[in-house]
Scaffold this active site. Structure first.
Site, PDB file in Angstrom:
ATOM      1  N   GLU A 217       0.832  -1.217   0.000  1.00  0.00           N
ATOM      2  CA  GLU A 217       0.000   0.000   0.000  1.00  0.00           C
ATOM      3  C   GLU A 217       0.862   1.261   0.000  1.00  0.00           C
ATOM      4  OE1 GLU A 217      -1.185  -2.916   1.565  1.00  0.00           O
ATOM      5  OE2 GLU A 217      -2.345  -2.823  -0.278  1.00  0.00           O
ATOM      6  N   ASN A 302      -0.786  -8.025  -3.560  1.00  0.00           N
ATOM      7  CA  ASN A 302      -1.300  -7.184  -4.627  1.00  0.00           C
ATOM      8  C   ASN A 302      -0.203  -6.320  -5.240  1.00  0.00           C
ATOM      9  OD1 ASN A 302      -1.580  -5.984  -1.852  1.00  0.00           O
ATOM     10  ND2 ASN A 302      -1.797  -4.129  -3.066  1.00  0.00           N
ATOM     11  N   ASP A 344      -6.797  -5.333  -5.088  1.00  0.00           N
ATOM     12  CA  ASP A 344      -6.037  -5.573  -3.860  1.00  0.00           C
ATOM     13  C   ASP A 344      -6.264  -6.990  -3.335  1.00  0.00           C
ATOM     14  OD1 ASP A 344      -4.492  -5.237  -1.523  1.00  0.00           O
ATOM     15  OD2 ASP A 344      -6.251  -4.611  -0.392  1.00  0.00           O
TER      16      ASP A 344
END
Lengths: 619, 190
Positions: A217, A302, A344
């Protein structure tokens, strides 16, 4: 209940032996072990003995064994007497974020790790009341808390050869003497200033402590690394993106089953420009190990950012599974669950090592409940996809092409910048997040704690600024069915269907454990810790802990010879951040989308941090 | 109903409209003049209001604050920059995520525009990065002004109304003001 009994159970195990012998002739030439075949189960699914030896009453690694079964052979606590289970003792963790650690039991000591500041506790089982034997305080850098996507949690320590190994949120790996609590060594494995953190539970294979990073992220570049157990020095590191030499892809060794993974430097060419350098694919989940094939299996997360328009291409080698040689790190095969991942759907969930009767023969497989909504069965010797069956409502994709192994994206849901795509199921934490399943050697079933969530998803422009989030999406989550945000289900990996399920109001964020007492244990976000009949799904006992449960239950034999069950209570992590980070549910996008559905959770759960240990009353 | 009456109504409506228009004071904003003063990024603002020896220490009033606070243009710009510089990634649309919420009335390091400006520039110890020299100072002030609007703490006529992005929370014009309290005592870092 609809339990399918596999008629050829015994034949299948005999067949397994033959295939094992054949497998011994394969390229990996595993040493012929004297391991006796595992007992047959009603479904025919078995965990091979080499990866899942008989129980010794301890719990030395979070996943229980290399096969990741989370199955205990203890049966003192069973379906008949579990209703008498009561609290034996409690210990405060002295921390108030998500308590995701497993509780290890080694000899006369329990071990667990708290969220930041990642203290390691040793609890003396010889003394009454859960006495703290020692507490190791690593004092990680406080600033690293701002680089953890979903609270600075920790998924637990691992024990090997008198040493406890674990990771801290500021990207260091620590080796601590299990007896004294003295630091043996610590090494910096990543740079949290770029968003690289470590919260996964390492595993130890031979002399290597295997760890991986978090931070997709934040646009970090994912990797898995092996540290030498003696001094923490780096043995190898394999990246999930970039040129083959970085990914440890050696064409002489790398034999993927499907042609789309063959070629040179696909970790560069399947990206735009140098996007692979900030492309995610972190390795923050569970690693399993097959000693016979001498291969480890791990997922990759991801790709970064979530805004997929910033990264055209298949984004190799993200959202897939690698089989690697634990000695050299070299990749043997790869399979990609979600090429060019859109949602994701980080693929780091457990890969449970099982042998299954399959169309008349035994297949050596990993079973993987994937975030994208399908339970995958993959031949662990070759990387061939055998099955991919949905276990919740899936709208994000239309299925998996069994010929090519490729996920078929749903064109109607394809996100584009400036548009809100609605009713995407499963949502980004997926049909199931990190919290691990258990496999019962008694029933042959898989017990899967999971979510039942969908989302709206708006893609927006994104800019990379090192050390800050790199996402580019506004999501908001909601239950797929009214009042049902999660499930705890039993899954038959051979018949490939649900056997029973327990509906939960909230996503189930706790792990599971199965026992020879015919029981399965798990907890929910409200804080109920439950014992369930493994065969029927009937809740036989439950206890309300003070906070929500997002930890990993374990069960073990104490020095007094009695069986205990332990779990950490303490809401947090992604699904619980609304509560323990005191977020504001008036913003639907708070906690990356959980804000939309969590106003009630703030009333139904409470912040806390406590170890609970349960036992039957003394006879 | 007589027609003189209707005429009177019309007259009254016109008078009311005129009065309303006169009441609208155009927001002062110089389109072509020099950019607002940037000045040094370190403000010397304290996140606390507790002074040893007693008495208020109060954050020093920064003359730059008045240019930005309650100014629709600057708040609107701040909304864009809030997203551009990834504030959104940690604080969402004010509800919080990795970082604390910004739309409630709990302010760990102070909720005045000067204190918010200082937190952005300096960073804070439990994970808030310093954006010193990463964001031009006038933009930091604009972001701080926008953050003040999240809790309804700016004038209603300056607050941004509903945007065209995914509706995640009330339009800032709809948020009931939650006056900034001094640093809230929390027993844990947020």
């Amino acid at each position: 209940m609809d339990r399918r009994v596999w008629p050829a159970g015994r034949t299948a195990s005999a067949f397994a032996l033959v295939v094992l012998a054949l497998a011994a002739c394969s390229r990996n030439a595993p040493p012929p072990g004297p391991a006796k075949p595992p007992a047959a189960t009603p479904t025919g699914a078995v965990a091979p003995a080499a990866a899942s030896p008989d129980d010794d009453g301890q719990w030395t690694m979070p996943a229980k064994d290399y096969a990741n079964t989370r199955y205990s052979g203890l049966d003192q606590i069973n379906t008949g007497n579990v209703k008498g289970l009561q609290v034996a003792f409690t210990v405060s963790t002295e921390t108030l974020k998500g308590q995701e650690s497993a509780v290890l039991a080694v000899g006369d000591t329990l071990y667990f790790v708290t969220p930041y500041p990642n203290n390691l506790y040793a609890i003396d089982l010889e003394k009454p009341g859960g006495a703290v034997k020692w507490k190791y305080q690593p004092k990680p850098d406080a600033a690293a808390q701002g680089e953890a996507c979903c609270q600075p949690i920790n998924r637990g320590p691992v024990y090997s050869n008198g040493v406890i190994y674990y990771n801290t949120i500021d990207a260091w790996t620590h080796a601590v003497d299990a007896k004294t609590g003295q630091l043996k060594w610590k090494v910096k494995v990543g740079d949290f200033h770029k968003g690289e953190t470590t919260n996964m539970a390492p595993i130890v294979v031979k002399d290597h402590v295997i760890v991986g990073n978090s931070g997709a992220e934040f646009g970090v570049r994912g990797w898995i690394a092996a540290l030498n157990a003696g001094d923490g020095s780096l043995a190898w590191r394999a990246y999930s993106t970039g040129p083959d030499k970085d990914v440890l892809i050696d064409p002489a060794v790398f034999k993927p089953f499907y042609p789309q993974y063959k070629g040179t430097d696909l970790g560069v060419s399947h990206w735009r420009g140098e996007q692979w350098k900030i492309g995610g694919g972190t390795v923050w989940g569970w690693i399993s190990y097959d000693p016979e094939l001498d291969l480890i299996f791990h997922g990759t997360s991801n790709p970064a950012p979530w805004n997929h328009e910033a990264r055209p291409g298949d984004n190799n080698w993200t959202e897939g599974i690698f089989a690697r040689d634990p000695e050299t790190g070299k990749a043997h095969w790869f399979y990609q669950y979600s090429p060019h991942g859109l949602w994701d759907h980080s693929s780091v969930n457990e890969n449970i090592i099982l042998d299954l009767p399959w169309q008349g023969r035994t297949r050596h497989v990993v079973v993987h409940p994937e975030r994208n909504g399908y339970i995958y069965v993959i031949d662990r010797t070759s990387g061939e996809l055998l099955a991919a069956d949905p276990f919740m409502k899936v709208t994000a994709s239309l299925g998996v092409d069994m010929k090519t192994g490729k996920l078929i994206d749903n064109p109607e849901k394809r996100p584009t910048e400036g548009k809100v795509v609605r009713e995407v199921c499963p949502n980004s934490p997926g049909a199931k997040d990190w919290n691990p399943s258990a496999f019962s050697k008694q029933t042959g079933l898989l017990y899967v704690p999971h979510n039942n969530l969908c989302m709206d998803w708006e893609t927006k422009p994104v800019s990379y600024l090192a050390g800050t989030p790199y996402i580019g999406v506004n999501p908001r989550f909601y239950p797929a069915d009214p009042g049902k945000g999660g499930e705890f289900m039993a899954w038959d990996p051979v018949a490939r269907k649900k056997v029973w399920t327990i509906d939960e109001k909230w996503p189930v964020w706790s792990g599971a454990v199965a026992t020879a007492g015919g029981l399965v244990f798990y907890g929910n976000l409200e804080g109920w810790f439950k014992a369930v009949d493994a065969r029927t799904g009937q809740v036989l006992w439950q206890f309300k802990t003070a906070s929500g449960i997002v930890g990993q239950p374990t069960t073990w034999r104490g020095p007094d010879g009695r069986q205990y069950v332990s779990v950490l209570s303490g809401i947090g992590g992604w699904a619980g951040a609304m509560v323990s980070s005191q977020l504001d549910p008036r913003d639907a996008t708070a906690a990356k989308g959980f804000g939309n559905m969590s106003a009630d959770l703030k009333k139904e759960s409470a912040i806390g941090g406590m170890l609970y240990v349960f036992a039957l009353p003394k006879a | 109903m007589s027609s003189p009456c209707r005429r009177l109504e019309r007259l009254a409506a016109a008078a009311l409209a005129a009065a309303l228009l006169a009441g609208c004071q155009r927001e002062t904003r110089d389109f072509h003049g020099p950019p607002p003063p940037s000045g040094p990024q370190a403000s010397g603002v304290s996140p606390s209001d507790l002074a040893a020896g007693g008495g208020p220490i109060g954050p020093p009033h920064d003359p730059r604050a008045a240019i930005y606070e309650d100014n629709a243009f600057h708040i609107g710009e701040g909304k864009r920059y809030y997203d551009w510089y990834n504030c959104y990634g940690c604080h969402a649309a004010g509800g919080g995520d990795i970082g604390p919420p910004l739309m409630d009335d709990q302010w760990i390091y102070g909720g005045s525009i000067e204190q918010i400006h200082a937190s952005i520039v300096e960073g804070r110890p439990n994970g808030m990065p310093s954006f010193r020299n990463k964001i031009p100072d006038d933009q930091v002030w604009e972001i701080a002004a926008y953050i003040r609007s999240m809790g309804g703490n700016v004038a209603k006529d300056a607050a941004p109304s509903r945007g065209d992005e995914l509706q995640s929370s009330l339009a800032k014009t709809q948020v009931k003001p939650t006056p900034a309290k001094p640093a809230a005592p929390t027993d844990q870092p947020r």
